[in-house]
Scaffold this active site. Structure first.
Site, PDB file in Angstrom:
ATOM      1  CB  THR A   1      -0.930   0.010   1.228  1.00 46.93           C
ATOM      2  OG1 THR A   1      -1.746  -1.167   1.209  1.00 46.93           O
ATOM      3  CG2 THR A   1      -1.819   1.237   1.247  1.00 46.93           C
TER       4      THR A   1
ATOM      5  CD  GLN B   1      -9.240  -1.477  -0.149  1.00 46.45           C
ATOM      6  OE1 GLN B   1      -9.794  -2.191  -0.984  1.00 46.45           O
ATOM      7  NE2 GLN B   1      -8.633  -1.973   0.918  1.00 46.45           N
TER       8      GLN B   1
ATOM      9  CG  ASP C   1     -10.947   1.209   5.284  1.00 49.06           C
ATOM     10  OD1 ASP C   1     -12.025   1.410   5.868  1.00 49.06           O
ATOM     11  OD2 ASP C   1     -10.395   0.091   5.254  1.00 49.06           O
TER      12      ASP C   1
ATOM     13  NE  ARG D   1     -12.837  -0.786   7.486  1.00 51.03           N
ATOM     14  CZ  ARG D   1     -12.568  -1.996   7.002  1.00 51.03           C
ATOM     15  NH1 ARG D   1     -13.086  -3.076   7.578  1.00 51.03           N
ATOM     16  NH2 ARG D   1     -11.797  -2.147   5.945  1.00 51.03           N
TER      17      ARG D   1
ATOM     18  CD1 TRP E   1      -5.947  -0.475   9.726  1.00 50.25           C
ATOM     19  CD2 TRP E   1      -4.993   1.527   9.444  1.00 50.25           C
ATOM     20  NE1 TRP E   1      -4.793  -0.661   9.008  1.00 50.25           N
ATOM     21  CE2 TRP E   1      -4.186   0.542   8.813  1.00 50.25           C
ATOM     22  CE3 TRP E   1      -4.601   2.867   9.380  1.00 50.25           C
ATOM     23  CZ2 TRP E   1      -3.009   0.878   8.144  1.00 50.25           C
ATOM     24  CZ3 TRP E   1      -3.438   3.197   8.706  1.00 50.25           C
ATOM     25  CH2 TRP E   1      -2.655   2.209   8.102  1.00 50.25           C
TER      26      TRP E   1
END
Length: 548
Positions: free
Chosen positions: A315, A367, A389, A465, A467
């Site tokens: 990522t 994403q 996210d 949310r 992480w």
């Protein structure tokens, strides 16, 4: 007659590994409490004992400080913090050596090699930020830098976690656990100094809003949030110009970045003319105070398609534009990752730039579109689109007047999907990080809203949310459209982080602002505490958002 065969020499990488493993073991034994090592406890002064009671890992704190050669017999708060930072910094070279050994042994494993390289990048940044924390003017700046140093050590560990198939990697991760504890201890002491002052006997471990601690308002900021944001002014004459035709100073954005001075103290403006720039851009740590100025959102577009589905790509590596140099500024352009919804993690923009300002910028992706990774950042009048996210990281970031849009993730939208707008990644309660959304709009693209209205029950959009364990995100005076679920927030996995995160809202409006239906582990922010999340308090913007 039998001849003994000559023994083969150990391969160099194996010798490095064995040396690193021995260093890791020695540090591990050094950090253990005396009851586990069988030795006598090193004598600790009352100041050391008080300071270490304010940390999350006191069993490593007292022995490390008691054996610090730099501490005087009657240390001050500043002495203790300097020593704790020094202990952490002195362990970093060993971690770097272990990562280099992993890289040397990974020529046939591209994923492990990538993890090792990313780990080395992180450890280099951690060393720089630890040094900055020790030299910083003002406890808030030291707090920010130490929190970032801890983040980079965690991210190094996390990169290795996904390739942990050898003893060499396992040993490095074990050492990084010990290093993380040392840095967390230094961070906790800085947080205690900021909260309680220099009297070490008053210090206590870091707390968050969930513990009832909201932080202290600056004396210059009103409880309602105080002072307005300064207008960002950009110099009229750029230092360099980029255009696709090649008739300007440079044809590519990266060429212009490379030509900028190292450690510049003044803003260096790169004017990027309208066009599509298909390139991966990196602004290294040495390139400070760089400004990108385009000719408008959708007209000046920097785009790429790197994604985590590719071999040897994580990522972190997918960002179309990645910035490490402090003081980065951007205006009037688009950063895009065009990999598409099937590609999973695909970052359009990643920032490790302290004191960065982005105004009238579009971040387009799916994403993980915007990776606001570390330190203090400001986004004004921006457009941010994505699916899962798509605003994430562990920075202290304010988003003001931003347009946040969910886009379709499925080729067949009628199948339904769950999307979280944010995923904040704070791992330690001492880190002064979180996402603050002020006067923003959360909605879907026209295509997403159309699909939602056809079958709303299968389209679920949440504000965020967790992480990581101490995730922190707040929405202040934001307008939430109908696509936002009544419960507001989504768990990550089971009960993970639900008792330690802080998710709050203040004066949300719109059809998605159903405060009575929110999950029990989110909060309504009392009016007297809203000022904590102001520009001046949360990111010390009064010191650096000058508009010049």
């Amino acid at each position: 007659m039998h001849h003994r065969r000559p023994s083969k020499p150990f391969p160099p990488f194996l010798l490095l590994f064995m040396a690193s493993l021995l260093l890791s073991l020695l540090l591990f034994l050094f950090l253990l409490p005396p009851s586990q090592t069988g030795g006598a406890a090193p004598s600790s002064s009352p100041a050391i004992r008080n300071a270490c009671r304010a940390t999350r890992f006191p069993s490593s704190c007292e022995p490390s400080l008691s054996q610090s050669p730099s501490l005087p017999s009657n240390p001050s708060a500043a002495n203790l913090i300097d020593a704790a930072l020094s202990v952490s910094a002195s362990a970093l070279p060993t971690a770097q050596s272990m990562a280099e050994s992993i890289l040397s042994a990974s020529s046939s494993n591209p994923d492990r090699a990538t993890a090792a390289r990313n780990c080395l990048d992180d450890l280099s940044l951690s060393a720089r930020r630890l040094s900055a924390a020790a030299a910083a003017v003002g406890v808030a700046n030291s707090h920010a830098f130490a929190g970032a140093a801890l983040l980079y050590q965690y991210d190094c560990w996390s990169a290795l976690k996904y390739v942990n198939s050898t003893r060499q990697v396992a040993a490095a991760m074990s050492f990084l656990d010990s290093l993380y504890a040392l840095t967390s201890n230094a961070l906790a002491m800085i947080a205690a100094l900021r909260r309680f002052g220099p009297d070490v006997s008053l210090w206590a471990p870091p707390q968050t809003e969930r513990d009832g601690y909201w932080g202290d308002l600056s004396s210059t900021v009103a409880a309602e949030g105080g002072g307005g944001l300064f207008r960002l002014h950009l110099v009229a004459a750029p230092d360099l110009t980029v255009c696709p035709s090649g008739e300007c100073d440079h044809r590519t954005v990266q060429e212009a970045v490379n030509a900028a001075p190292d450690y510049g103290l003044k803003r260096f403006t790169i004017f990027i003319k309208a066009g599509i720039y298909r390139e991966t851009v990196r602004i290294p740590f040495e390139k400070t105070n760089i400004a990108f100025v385009g000719e408008g959102i959708g007209r000046t577009v920097i785009t790429g398609d790197l994604n985590a589905e590719m071999s040897g790509i994580s990522t972190y590596n997918t960002a179309t534009v990645g910035v490490a140099g402090d003081g980065f500024v951007a205006a009037n352009l688009t950063f895009e990752n065009s990999a598409g919804p099937k590609a999973h993690q695909a970052v359009a923009f990643l920032s490790d730039s302290d004191h960065s300002i982005l105004e009238s910028v579009e971040f387009a992706g799916h994403q993980d579109t915007l990776y606001a990774r570390s330190l203090r950042q400001l986004y004004r009048n921006c457009r941010i689109s994505g699916t899962v996210d798509f605003i994430f990281g562990n920075s202290a970031t304010i988003f003001e007047n931003c347009d946040i849009k969910v886009v379709p993730r499925q080729e067949s939208p009628e199948k339904g999907e769950s999307n979280a707008v944010t995923a904040h990644g704070r791992t330690d309660p001492g880190q002064p990080t979180g996402f603050v959304f002020k006067d923003c709009i959360v909605n879907g693209s026209d295509e997403y809203v159309s699909s939602y209205r056809r079958k709303s029950s299968v389209h679920r959009v949440y504000l965020g949310r967790p992480w990581k364990e101490y995730s922190r995100t707040v929405f202040l005076n934001c307008y939430l459209e109908e696509i936002v679920r009544p419960e507001g927030w989504l768990p990550w996995r089971g009960e993970f982080a639900l008792a330690t995160l802080f998710y709050g809202e203040y004066e949300s409006s719109g059809p998605g602002a159903n405060s009575t239906a929110r999950v029990s582990w989110s909060s309504r922010i009392p009016a007297e505490h809203v000022g904590i999340y102001s520009l001046e308090n949360f990111i010390q913007g009064g010191e650096w958002v000058t508009g010049e």
